[in-house]
Design a protein around this motif. Sequence first.
Motif: not given
Length: 393
Positions: A390-392, A299-309, A354-362, A287-290
């Motif tokens: 990219e929308h779900a 804190l971490a950002h992983y990206y695999s199989n077109n998916t953000n973790f 609607k256009q994006y999710i802005n993800v910020e790590y503080y 479903h192209n989710g997160v």
Amino acid sequence: MTSWSRLSSLALLVLQEIVLAEYVRTKKSTIAPVGAEVLTVGVIGDYGWTGWTPSPPHFCLEVLPELQAAGLVIPNEVLNDCDPGDILYITNATALQLGTSSYIGQVCAVKNCTAFLSVGDNFYDSGVDFTTGGIQRFQEAWVGMYSQGVFESAPWYQCLGNHDIVKGQSGVDFQTKVAPIYDPRWNFGTQGLPYWTYDLTGKDWTATFVVVDSDCFLSSYQLNTSVYVNPYTQACYADRQTQIDFLANTFAQSTATWKFLQLHHGYMSSATNETDLAPLVEIVVQHNGVVLNGHDHCLAHYYSNNTNFILSGAAGYPQAGDCNYGIPLGPYAKFLGANPMSAANGFVTMDISKQYINVEYYVRDMQFENGDLYPVPYDLNPSYSFQITEHAT
């Protein structure tokens, strides 16, 4: 006690469960505002250290081994409250939770965070249950801790972690049924279950979140040597298909702009990739989710199989090893909030539109008396960020 008395007591307990579940279902909870063009939420995990009192050293080091040698069955909670690592952490962890809660409040006052999403481990070391001690712990470690400034009226959308289920069903019931009545900011659905779904709704967008209890998926928690094996985890492990179906059906029926899986353990990790979670992650990918998770204390950002973790497990006691001391193990690791000396406290914000999710790590500057373990020049600015556009589906 006669058979009739036992039957009457059982019937009364069942009736109490029904009444409590119905009250939770109809009670008004504090929820995030509706209709915003951009809605900012904070993602927080692994924070609940305040108020935990470990067992005395004499018991853990001398009495407990003798009891085990004598063949006594030791309750999981007792074993867990003698965990040497957590005992070592507790003094610093309590101070770090307090300092990080203040730091989150500062950032969110600027960013106007209107809700918080928990990824579990709300109460170390063995959760809370419906006892006087459990109530006092809940008041001290959550109600009182997160009560000032932006926290005063912001809802929390909750999730269970492994430390939350050590007490078994009684601990789960407290967080899913009692806590939402105690404080309306504590959201855990309307059915009194450890898995649930909710939507955040903006001006022209919707985000669907599905919360599951990842403790129910780990085969390692079924071993008789695990402090997490109990009748609750055994039953929900046997019935884990129910949560898989719940996620699949919720995502399939949702037409939301964005879709999130919110759980405690990490499928992608620099410490332990919990591959038992694959059936859940496959649905997210479809479903192209997160994925939002905690468990690793960093804190971490992983990206695999077109998916953000998105890992946000640093609101309590950070541990550099959980993020491999800041050294990426492969191209999937896009950001690690750690260095050879320390991991940093902090949290993640998501600005949803609607256009994006802005993800910020503080990432909090880890300045202490003897030096700065994780220097951050100006920690009210994000140390890392990325956008999802990219929308779900």
